[in-house]
Every structure is written in C-alpha cells, then in structure tokens.
Write a protein that holds these residues in place. Structure first.
Motif, mmCIF file in Angstrom:
data_model
loop_
_atom_site.group_PDB
_atom_site.id
_atom_site.type_symbol
_atom_site.label_atom_id
_atom_site.label_comp_id
_atom_site.label_asym_id
_atom_site.label_seq_id
_atom_site.Cartn_x
_atom_site.Cartn_y
_atom_site.Cartn_z
ATOM 1 N N UNK A 133 55.726 56.270 118.920
ATOM 2 C CA UNK A 133 55.980 57.558 119.547
ATOM 3 C C UNK A 133 54.786 58.054 120.347
ATOM 4 N N UNK A 134 53.607 57.466 120.055
ATOM 5 C CA UNK A 134 52.393 57.824 120.796
ATOM 6 C C UNK A 134 52.377 57.196 122.194
ATOM 7 N N UNK A 135 53.204 56.156 122.413
ATOM 8 C CA UNK A 135 53.186 55.454 123.697
ATOM 9 C C UNK A 135 53.709 56.311 124.840
ATOM 10 N N UNK A 136 54.700 57.149 124.549
ATOM 11 C CA UNK A 136 55.316 57.943 125.614
ATOM 12 C C UNK A 136 55.347 59.435 125.334
ATOM 13 N N UNK A 137 55.100 59.838 124.092
ATOM 14 C CA UNK A 137 55.139 61.253 123.749
ATOM 15 C C UNK A 137 54.189 62.126 124.553
ATOM 16 N N UNK A 138 52.901 61.751 124.674
ATOM 17 C CA UNK A 138 51.973 62.587 125.442
ATOM 18 C C UNK A 138 52.362 62.729 126.911
ATOM 19 N N UNK A 139 52.780 61.631 127.541
ATOM 20 C CA UNK A 139 53.176 61.692 128.954
ATOM 21 C C UNK A 139 54.423 62.548 129.131
ATOM 22 N N UNK A 140 55.358 62.447 128.179
ATOM 23 C CA UNK A 140 56.569 63.251 128.254
ATOM 24 C C UNK A 140 56.244 64.730 128.077
ATOM 25 N N UNK A 141 55.316 65.037 127.201
ATOM 26 C CA UNK A 141 54.912 66.434 126.991
ATOM 27 C C UNK A 141 54.367 67.044 128.280
ATOM 28 N N UNK A 142 53.601 66.272 129.036
ATOM 29 C CA UNK A 142 53.050 66.777 130.300
ATOM 30 C C UNK A 142 54.151 67.133 131.292
ATOM 31 N N UNK A 143 55.287 66.430 131.218
ATOM 32 C CA UNK A 143 56.394 66.708 132.129
ATOM 33 C C UNK A 143 56.937 68.131 131.937
ATOM 34 N N UNK A 144 56.712 68.710 130.758
ATOM 35 C CA UNK A 144 57.238 70.036 130.443
ATOM 36 C C UNK A 144 56.132 71.056 130.195
ATOM 37 N N UNK A 145 54.899 70.696 130.557
ATOM 38 C CA UNK A 145 53.763 71.583 130.299
ATOM 39 C C UNK A 145 53.741 71.964 128.816
ATOM 40 N N UNK A 146 54.000 70.984 127.979
ATOM 41 C CA UNK A 146 54.100 71.199 126.537
ATOM 42 C C UNK A 146 52.936 70.538 125.812
#
Length: 246
Positions: A133-146
């Motif tokens: 979940x660390x592979x894509x979670x951080x990048x996905x969070x940036x997509x939502x300013x989260x």
C-alpha cells in the motif's frame, strides 16, 4: 502466495477462481486543493452531469485494459497449482504508472459522490497498508491534497500507537498506527494492493475508527474473490480496480 488464508501474502489464485467485481463509474472533478468538496452548479450543470459520467467511464475502461496488459503471470509460483499475478510492472514504466494513478483517482472519486451526482467529497487522509500500500498510497494522496498515513506491523513505528489484531494462518498478528496521525472527523480511505481474506484491511479500518476518523471505504488494485474478504469490511464501499480471471 503460500496459503490463501494469509492476508499479507502476494496475490495469487487457483484456476477455479472467478471474478466478482463490477467496475464502478467515477465522476471527475476539477482540482480544488483548498476545498475538499466540489460542486457542479449553474446553467451548465445538466449538461455536465450527463456527459461527465460517460466520459469518465470510457476513460477508466480503456485505462484498465492497458493496466491489465501490463500484469505478469507466473504459473506454479510459489508452489505448483498457484498462478502468481505480479503487479510490479505497473510501477516500472512511467507511463503505465501514471495511468495507474489516474485510474485510482477516478475510482476514489466515487466514494464521496452525492446521490444527485453534483458533489464529490474527497478524502482528507489516504491510509496505506504495510507494505505494498506504500507503493501508490502517497502518490494517490497528493492527487487529493490529502495526508498519507501508514499502517505498519507492531513495533515498526515510534511513539504512542493504537493497535488492532487480525488473524493469520498460524495465529494473530498486529497492525499499528501512530496516535494523532488521523484527526477526529477526517474522511479516510484505506488502500492496499490486494484484498484476500480481508483481515488486515479490517484491522486498518479499526485503527482509523480508534482515532476518530470517518472511514469512507476501501480501495484495492486486485482481489481474490473466493476468499470473500469483503465480508469482513462491515458493508463499507469496497472497490477493486482490476479484474483478472487467472
């Protein structure tokens, strides 16, 4: 995967596995970092409501085809009779990696979609499970300013932590999250690479609730349907991005 009862093993399936996931339509919205709710209004609202879902569904469907084509299959690994599905190629090619993030973003937007299709409430926090979940979670969070918050095995995080237990084949294991990582009332989405038996994802959801977060649901790249992991997730919205018959 050496055993289908271990939720933290790599994705694997037998030839008898069948897919039980129906891809959902997401509604794309404009980026508004300072406000986590996007509203469609004015004279253009009916036209946008009718065209946006169709355009989003078409984009998501075509992107899923390219992502499925990038997956690799390894028969009889790690033991005979197991077909191992490797997701690592999704991260090795920058173009495919970008397509993955775009598809995940479209899927996330459905979690907060209002009943009249006019507003989308975005997550405040993306929680990723140890370790893929660390592979894509951080990048996905940036997509939502989260924010991105990791869930880790017991003893890996410093400072005060909350703890949740989940069952594995040979006994219990423990997940932890740092206290204060999620603020009460924040909207939280849990992500991981696969859903197998659902135990580890349910434990992550328990940690979110212990900290007072509002759990929106769960998002996975792949699923092992016959293990019925969704049944452990309390009926919350659960979406799998890709389907595979192997």
């Amino acid at each position: 995967m050496t055993s289908t009862s271990d939720p933290r093993q790599p994705f694997a399936s037998t030839s008898s596995e069948t897919s039980a996931v129906n891809p959902s339509t997401a509604i794309p919205t404009s980026s508004t970092p300072s406000n986590h709710t996007t509203t469609t209004s004015g004279q253009d609202a009916p036209r946008q409501q009718s065209s946006a879902p169709a355009a989003s569904a078409s984009e998501l469907a075509s992107t899923k085809i390219s992502l499925l084509g990038a997956l690799r299959s390894f028969p009889d690994f790690p033991i005979p009779g197991i077909n191992f599905i490797d997701i690592m190629p999704l991260f090795q090619d920058p173009t495919i990696h970008a397509s993955l993030l775009r598809a995940l973003k479209l899927q996330v937007q459905e979690f907060g979609l209002s009943s009249d299709n006019t507003t989308v409430t975005k997550p405040d926090v993306i929680v990723g499970l140890d370790a893929r979940g660390f592979l894509f979670g951080p990048s996905l969070a940036l997509q939502f300013d989260a924010s991105f918050v990791p869930v880790r095995k017991q003893g890996k995080l410093p400072g005060p932590c909350v703890t949740a237990t989940y069952e594995k084949e040979y006994g219990a294991d423990f997940f932890q999250m740092q206290e204060g990582a999620i603020k009460p009332g924040q909207k939280v989405l849990v992500v991981d690479d696969i859903i197998a038996t659902g135990g580890s994802a349910a434990a992550a959801g328990s940690l979110v609730k212990q900290l007072g977060g509002d759990l929106m649901g769960y998002l996975f790249i792949l699923e092992i349907p016959f293990l019925k992991g969704r049944e452990k997730l309390g009926g919350l919205p659960t979406v799998t991005l890709l389907e595979t018959d192997s």
